[in-house]
Scaffold this motif. Structure first.
Motif, PDB file in Angstrom:
ATOM      1  N   PRO A   1      -0.451  35.157  -0.900  1.00 59.41           N
ATOM      2  CA  PRO A   1       0.789  35.588  -0.793  1.00 59.41           C
ATOM      3  C   PRO A   1       1.609  34.474  -1.422  1.00 59.41           C
ATOM      4  N   TRP A   2       3.092  34.829  -2.174  1.00 58.23           N
ATOM      5  CA  TRP A   2       3.776  33.950  -2.752  1.00 58.23           C
ATOM      6  C   TRP A   2       4.276  32.779  -1.663  1.00 58.23           C
ATOM      7  N   ALA A   3       3.633  31.507  -2.287  1.00 57.85           N
ATOM      8  CA  ALA A   3       3.664  30.366  -1.350  1.00 57.85           C
ATOM      9  C   ALA A   3       5.179  29.663  -1.419  1.00 57.85           C
ATOM     10  N   GLY A   4       5.905  30.125  -2.426  1.00 58.02           N
ATOM     11  CA  GLY A   4       7.371  29.264  -2.434  1.00 58.02           C
ATOM     12  C   GLY A   4       8.181  29.370  -1.132  1.00 58.02           C
TER      13      GLY A   4
ATOM     14  N   PHE B   1      13.883  33.424 -11.897  1.00 61.39           N
ATOM     15  CA  PHE B   1      13.635  32.620 -13.444  1.00 61.39           C
ATOM     16  C   PHE B   1      14.531  33.488 -14.379  1.00 61.39           C
ATOM     17  N   GLY B   2      15.186  34.461 -13.973  1.00 58.99           N
ATOM     18  CA  GLY B   2      15.986  35.066 -15.003  1.00 58.99           C
ATOM     19  C   GLY B   2      15.130  36.172 -15.449  1.00 58.99           C
ATOM     20  N   PHE B   3      13.728  36.173 -15.769  1.00 58.56           N
ATOM     21  CA  PHE B   3      12.876  37.108 -16.254  1.00 58.56           C
ATOM     22  C   PHE B   3      12.173  37.819 -15.336  1.00 58.56           C
ATOM     23  N   VAL B   4      12.043  37.113 -14.219  1.00 65.10           N
ATOM     24  CA  VAL B   4      11.126  37.807 -13.037  1.00 65.10           C
ATOM     25  C   VAL B   4      11.668  36.997 -11.931  1.00 65.10           C
ATOM     26  N   ARG B   5      11.487  37.741 -10.551  1.00 64.54           N
ATOM     27  CA  ARG B   5      11.910  37.055  -9.241  1.00 64.54           C
ATOM     28  C   ARG B   5      10.540  36.985  -8.514  1.00 64.54           C
ATOM     29  N   PHE B   6      10.104  35.727  -8.054  1.00 64.13           N
ATOM     30  CA  PHE B   6       9.110  35.765  -6.934  1.00 64.13           C
ATOM     31  C   PHE B   6       9.941  35.483  -5.518  1.00 64.13           C
ATOM     32  N   GLU B   7       9.144  36.498  -4.739  1.00 66.03           N
ATOM     33  CA  GLU B   7       9.773  36.467  -3.414  1.00 66.03           C
ATOM     34  C   GLU B   7       8.845  36.859  -2.364  1.00 66.03           C
TER      35      GLU B   7
END
Length: 166
Positions: free
Chosen positions: A43-46, A52-58
């Motif tokens: 899973p997203w570890a952040g 990023f403007g062009f994609v969101r990681f969530e």
């Protein structure tokens, strides 16, 4: 390394190193290791959302990550919580090593994004790469990194990108 991932069969601790320091580490499910390419899912570890403007990681995003022991990049397929493909985020790295339950890669600053529909192919962080001084301290690695970025961009634009991961 967390005891859970190291002691659980089929798990690895992914360790991303940058400039000699651990940037992030997270547990991932080992999907495949053919001796050359290692595939994991995590899973997203952040922390929180990274826009990023062009994609969101969530939270809820799932990354299927491909690392090579003989190539200078890692490719991460990104899907949202419902399984919809967002695209591929590629890190230019030194070849991966796997030892003692850890998959370790050194981030060399260059990145590439390819959207799910293939219409957006973006070279990222070339300024950070130039500022890193790698060209002066390790010219061989700098050349390998630049060549890896060029190769990934060509594959992403020509539509052969998915074949790389098959």
């Amino acid at each position: 390394m967390s005891a859970n991932s190291a002691d659980t069969p089929g798990m690895l601790e992914v360790v991303l190193v940058k400039a000699g320091h651990t940037k992030i580490r997270y547990p991932a499910e080992l999907l495949d290791d053919d001796g050359s390419r290692v595939t994991v899912r995590a899973p997203w570890a952040g922390d929180g959302v990274r826009d990023f403007g062009f994609v969101r990681f969530e939270q809820g995003d799932v990354f299927t990550e491909y690392y090579w022991r003989d190539r200078w990049y890692a490719v991460k397929e990104v899907r949202d919580a419902e399984g919809v493909l967002k695209g591929w985020y590629c890190d230019i790295t030194r070849p991966a090593t796997v030892s003692g339950g850890e998959l370790v890669v050194e981030d060399l600053d260059l990145d590439l994004w390819r959207s799910a529909d293939g219409k957006a192919v973006l070279r990222l962080d070339e300024d950070e790469f130039a500022e890193s001084g790698l060209a002066a301290t390790d010219p061989r690695a700098a050349t390998a990194a630049e060549n890896a970025l060029d190769e990934l961009e060509r594959l992403a634009r020509e539509g052969d990108f998915e074949a790389l991961l098959a």
